[in-house]
Design a protein around this motif. Structure first.
Motif, short mmCIF file in Angstrom:
data_model
loop_
_atom_site.label_atom_id
_atom_site.label_comp_id
_atom_site.label_asym_id
_atom_site.label_seq_id
_atom_site.Cartn_x
_atom_site.Cartn_y
_atom_site.Cartn_z
N PRO A 66 0.81 -1.23 0.00
CA PRO A 66 0.00 0.00 0.00
C PRO A 66 0.84 1.28 0.00
N SER A 67 2.01 1.25 0.62
CA SER A 67 2.84 2.45 0.72
C SER A 67 3.70 2.71 -0.51
N HIS A 196 -0.64 -14.93 -4.82
CA HIS A 196 -0.77 -14.10 -3.60
C HIS A 196 -0.65 -12.63 -4.00
N SER A 197 0.29 -11.87 -3.43
CA SER A 197 0.42 -10.45 -3.74
C SER A 197 1.74 -10.16 -4.44
N ARG A 220 -4.77 -15.70 -5.46
CA ARG A 220 -4.53 -14.28 -5.69
C ARG A 220 -5.08 -13.45 -4.54
N SER A 221 -4.33 -12.45 -4.11
CA SER A 221 -4.75 -11.62 -2.98
C SER A 221 -4.52 -10.15 -3.31
N GLU A 222 -5.48 -9.32 -2.98
CA GLU A 222 -5.31 -7.88 -3.14
C GLU A 222 -4.73 -7.26 -1.86
#
Length: 492
Positions: A66-67, A196-197, A220-222
């Motif tokens: 996120p950063s 995954h991410s 898959r991951s957000e």
């Protein structure tokens, strides 16, 4: 008002320091101002060695934390402040932006914290001709930079400008492998991609499909997931076993967050250790000389497959330095780490195709090479791995263990004469492994015991963790030994 500050002082004040993979720290500490200053220091050093001047481009990319977008914007602002042009490559694997930078002859950087949790992030720097090495790191620390009046009281950019138009570096990165391997290199294989991410999840699937495999995209991951290829989480071990069993997969491919470290599971769902994957890849590519950290599996020497093996401290800069020394005498050279990251020091040729050198950690080459080799020999990955000498490594970490505490422990164990160290380590670990017979302080403390077991303790270079690497005659023994050692330390 503009102000002049030293990079060393910023490191001390912010806690964002250099490790073996660039600058890393807590996201809260990596303010725009801190990141801006580090990029200015990097580019000043690049200018000192003739690799940067006003008007020159600098390639930047990032992972999926996120950063990352915010930090990318701060890096772009610093490049513009220094008179450079921003070559924005988007969210792509670390080796993809590095390969683009090397090909263009320009510096590059990757905003990534790799495998560590997303409350942290980092910036990995590359020279125009290879990774930043230890002398570069020292020179960057010594820089003094002038910061413009662009930041608020919290150290954030008042008016971030973004990164600019996107350059496609994923396509040439994928073509690097699709063009080298035959179009049917993976034909007939049913492969899972654990997404995954990982920032390289889409390009990895694209490459594997182009080489003829049937691909199932999984998990898959957000939300960012800190997948560590050296210390695979219990849930990822369980997922791999379930997927291979339920879906009839020949293998599962994955990477860490910035997709420079591979994670490959065999037909049973067992994740192959990175140092074993490195040996198998080097054999598949018919490499003559290998550089690898002291923590890696001793099967590389015991296999007898290589003309030279050079052991190093842990970290790609040390592996690259060793590769560079081997280049003078050996025709083909590679390096790999316990995390599986594979560095190709020289071009390799196969069936009329040439793969250019890429002296930075890469996740794709080792997975493709080993899968293609197993397919050529009509073997499972498990059978291919069984051809190596029966030595097994395992790594575990004691999290939230302060670095100074790790250093105090190692200093106590290493104090005194050779006999003192052997006596002390035998006393501490003897109930687990017998008597110590030798030790190596190349990086941390690596102890060999009379039963053939090895215990290697080392403070992490980028997190408050104590790493424990073990080697033994069976994978079960190596894993249980690592757990027992860390539990002994934790409760002592």
């Amino acid at each position: 008002m503009p102000r002049t500050v030293s990079i060393a002082a910023i490191m001390a004040d912010s806690g964002v320091a250099f490790g073996t993979s660039g600058a890393r720290g807590l996201v809260t500490a990596m303010t725009d101002e801190v990141c801006f200053a580090y990029v200015c220091g990097f580019l000043q050093h690049m200018g000192d060695i003739g690799q940067f001047n006003p008007g020159r481009a600098v390639a930047i990319a990032g992972d999926l934390r996120p950063s990352t977008p915010r930090i990318l914007a701060a890096c772009a602002a610093a490049i513009r402040h220094m008179g450079g042009q921003v070559a924005y490559c988007g969210f792509v694997p670390s080796p993809a932006v590095a390969a683009y930078g090397f090909a263009q002859g320009i510096p590059s950087l990757m905003v990534t914290g790799s495998h560590i949790p997303d409350d942290r992030n980092g910036i990995k720097f590359n020279r125009a001709d290879g990774e930043v090495l230890k002398p570069d790191e020292l020179a960057m620390r010594a820089q003094t930079v002038t910061l413009p009046d662009l930041f608020d009281a919290a150290g954030m950019l008042v008016q971030p400008e973004g990164c600019g138009p996107l350059i496609d570096v994923a396509t040439p990165y994928a073509a690097r492998y699709v063009d080298f391997f035959s179009a049917d290199a993976l034909r007939g294989l049913k492969l899972g991609i654990y997404e995954h991410s990982a920032v390289g999840r889409d390009v990895l699937a694209r490459i594997v499909e182009a080489l003829g495999a049937e691909v199932l995209r999984l998990g898959r991951s957000e939300k960012f997931i800190p997948v560590d290829t050296e210390a695979v989480r219990a849930e990822d071990q369980a997922l791999a076993h379930d997927w291979t069993r339920d879906l009839g997969l020949d293998a599962i491919l994955s990477t860490d967050g910035d997709s420079d470290r591979p994670l490959l599971a065999d037909e049973t769902g067992a994740w192959i250790r990175g140092d074993v994957l490195g040996i198998l890849c080097a054999q598949a590519l018919q490499i003559e000389a290998v550089a690898t950290p002291v923590s890696c599996n001793s099967a590389v020497e015991l296999s007898g497959a290589f003309a030279a093996v050079r052991r190093t401290r842990i970290g790609s800069p040390f592996v690259i330095e060793a590769m560079n020394t081997l280049l003078a005498d050996i025709g083909s050279v590679c390096g790999y780490e316990a995390n599986g990251g594979f560095l190709l020091g020289t071009p390799v040729r196969s069936e009329g195709s040439t793969l250019a050198a890429l002296p930075t950690r890469d996740a794709v080459l080792p997975m493709l090479s080993v899968l293609a080799a197993a397919r050529r020999q009509a073997m499972t990955l498990g059978a291919l791995q069984a051809q190596l000498p029966a030595r097994y490594t395992f790594s575990e970490r004691l999290q939230d263990y302060p670095t100074d505490q790790s250093q105090t422990l190692l200093a106590r164990l290493q104090d005194g004469t050779l006999e003192d160290v052997l006596t002390r380590t035998s006393a501490m670990f003897g109930q687990l492994v017998g008597n110590a017979t030798a030790f190596d302080t190349t990086d941390g403390l690596r102890i060999t015991f009379d039963g053939g077991d090895i215990i290697h303790l080392r403070p992490s270079g980028n997190a408050p963790e104590l790493r424990c690497y073990t080697e033994s005659r069976t994978p079960e023994r190596a894993a249980s030994l690592a757990g027992a050692v860390l539990e002994m330390i934790r409760t002592s």
